[in-house]
Design an enzyme around this catalytic site. Structure first.
Site, mmCIF file in Angstrom:
data_model
loop_
_atom_site.group_PDB
_atom_site.id
_atom_site.type_symbol
_atom_site.label_atom_id
_atom_site.label_comp_id
_atom_site.label_asym_id
_atom_site.label_seq_id
_atom_site.Cartn_x
_atom_site.Cartn_y
_atom_site.Cartn_z
ATOM 1 N N ASN A 16 30.672 3.364 101.207
ATOM 2 C CA ASN A 16 31.883 3.449 102.118
ATOM 3 C C ASN A 16 32.131 2.326 102.686
ATOM 4 O O ASN A 16 33.619 2.416 102.964
ATOM 5 C CB ASN A 16 31.494 5.052 102.334
ATOM 6 N N GLY A 42 33.631 15.387 97.679
ATOM 7 C CA GLY A 42 32.094 14.917 97.732
ATOM 8 C C GLY A 42 31.352 15.109 98.544
ATOM 9 O O GLY A 42 29.807 15.026 97.987
ATOM 10 N N THR A 43 31.036 15.834 99.247
ATOM 11 C CA THR A 43 30.289 16.145 100.110
ATOM 12 C C THR A 43 29.526 16.933 99.589
ATOM 13 O O THR A 43 28.072 17.222 99.420
ATOM 14 C CB THR A 43 30.698 16.153 101.674
ATOM 15 N N CYS A 62 33.737 9.335 108.847
ATOM 16 C CA CYS A 62 32.491 10.374 109.853
ATOM 17 C C CYS A 62 31.966 9.857 110.217
ATOM 18 O O CYS A 62 31.689 10.163 111.867
ATOM 19 C CB CYS A 62 31.416 10.593 108.262
ATOM 20 N N SER A 94 35.326 12.476 94.509
ATOM 21 C CA SER A 94 36.079 13.497 95.247
ATOM 22 C C SER A 94 37.359 12.463 94.481
ATOM 23 O O SER A 94 38.320 11.672 94.893
ATOM 24 C CB SER A 94 35.430 13.150 96.861
ATOM 25 N N HIS A 118 40.362 13.154 96.813
ATOM 26 C CA HIS A 118 41.216 12.201 98.004
ATOM 27 C C HIS A 118 41.413 10.863 97.813
ATOM 28 O O HIS A 118 41.679 10.182 99.006
ATOM 29 C CB HIS A 118 41.368 13.322 98.989
#
Ligand code: PLP
Length: 369
Positions: free
Chosen positions: A144, A69-70, A317, A192, A194
């Protein structure tokens, strides 16, 4: 262990692992090789692309596989034209805020789109952004930290009409709610693997042709020359399988998560000093973020960890940084309460018994004496 941190990452589904295994040993060829051993692997990538495309309702050629995703978010922002303005919501993930700040350091003007006290982008903020005339806007689909779902379709429509390029980060929405690219009306969408029981290190950017993406990596023709480098075949194949399962099991997973979330919230509300953030907003069925007056979120996280319960004190994060969440700050949550934040993000294997065990323990941890 009781695992309540599925927004950080999920365990690979057994059926996904099974699909991946042959591509680690038996079918190890390079998909760019012209002989049979390579072509076979190429066709596995093509199938995974079709599986992901089917989940979000696009043509396979609109899928660019990335490392996650990043990277998809960073790639999306390359569509900004030189010397133009950029706007992002005030509650984006760091994989949007940091590349946006980088673009600002290179001379692009950057504006944040405000949210209300429930973390929702407002119509007034969108009207203001339209007057600001940015070339590109990024608004995430599901947050998130809080799980808040933005009305991306509503806003994308208005922005698109003004010739503004629209991107959405749908990383936390995929597999939890219906994510349909055309219904959203965006030009680009990040995903993403995961977060949907697929392997780590794999993601995708869905894009509209002609949007003006520029490669960040050079040196190979892979992914329509937008992402050079030999493909991570086992992960891509796993992502495809995870996408297929997310599609076929979406309704059943969402129903299970919603039932657990309701039980969790009912049991949390009786705890003194409890605030559930974004309670009045539409949220992802798996996410609950709360704060407890006069508590330290990191300390609580450690105590829960000692008892074998994994939760987050904010976004994965951001946790460990000691700074209160920027998402909660944007919502106007007082710094003291924000520092007590705990995020529970549920997954398909969680049970009612786990919710009861957790809430019982939490109550004893936060009750003085
Ligand atoms: N966007 C959001 C909303 C996320 O929550 C995350 C991961 O936590 C990412 C992007 C980054 O995805 P990845 O871990 O695949 O790089």
């Amino acid at each position: 262990m009781i695992y309540f941190d599925h927004n950080a990452t999920t365990q690979v589904d057994d059926r996904v692992l099974e699909t991946m295994m042959p591509f680690l040993k038996m079918f190890f060829g390079n998909p760019s090789s012209l002989y049979r051993h390579g072509r076979l692997v190429r066709s596995a990538i093509d199938s995974a692309r079709e599986q992901l495309a089917a989940l979000v309702g696009v043509q396979p050629t609109q899928v660019i596989f990335t490392s996650g995703g990043t990277e998809a978010n960073n790639l999306a922002l390359t569509a900004i034209k030189s010397e133009s303005k950029l706007a992002i919501s005030a509650v984006e993930h760091p994989s949007i805020t940091e590349p946006a700040e980088h673009l600002a350091s290179l001379g692009h003007e950057l504006k944040l789109i405000g949210v209300d006290r429930n973390g929702r982008v407002t119509q007034e903020a969108i009207a203001e952004i339209i007057r600001y005339r940015p070339a590109l806007v990024s608004i995430m689909l599901a947050n998130n930290e809080t799980g808040v779902i933005q009305d991306v379709a509503h806003y994308a429509h208005q922005l698109r009409d003004k010739g503004i390029i629209v991107h959405t980060d749908a990383v936390q929405a995929l597999g939890k709610i219906q994510v349909h690219y055309n219904h959203l009306g965006v030009h680009m969408m990040s995903l993403s693997s995961h977060k949907i029981y697929g392997p780590k290190g794999c993601g995708a950017l869905i894009f509209e042709k002609g949007v003006g993406l520029k490669p960040m990596l050079f040196g190979g023709g892979q992914e329509q020359t937008l992402r050079a480098g030999t493909e991570n075949v086992p992960a891509i194949v796993g992502f495809g399988k995870a996408a297929e399962l997310a599609g076929s099991e979406l309704a059943q997973r969402a129903e299970h998560l919603l039932k657990l979330r309701k039980l969790l919230e009912d049991r949390l509300t009786v705890i003194p000093g409890m605030s559930i953030f974004s309670k009045e907003a539409e949220r992802s069925p798996n996410t609950v973020q709360f704060g407890i007056e006069d508590m330290d979120g990191e300390m609580l996280l450690m105590k829960l960890d000692q008892k074998g319960i994994a939760v987050s004190s904010g976004s994965a994060c951001a946790s460990g940084g000691g700074k209160p969440s920027q998402v909660l700050a944007a919502m106007g949550v007082a710094a003291g309460l924000a520092k007590s934040a705990i995020r529970i993000s549920l997954g398909k294997a969680n049970t009612e018994a786990e919710i009861i065990e957790f809430t019982n323990l939490l109550e004893t941890l936060v009750t003085p004496g």
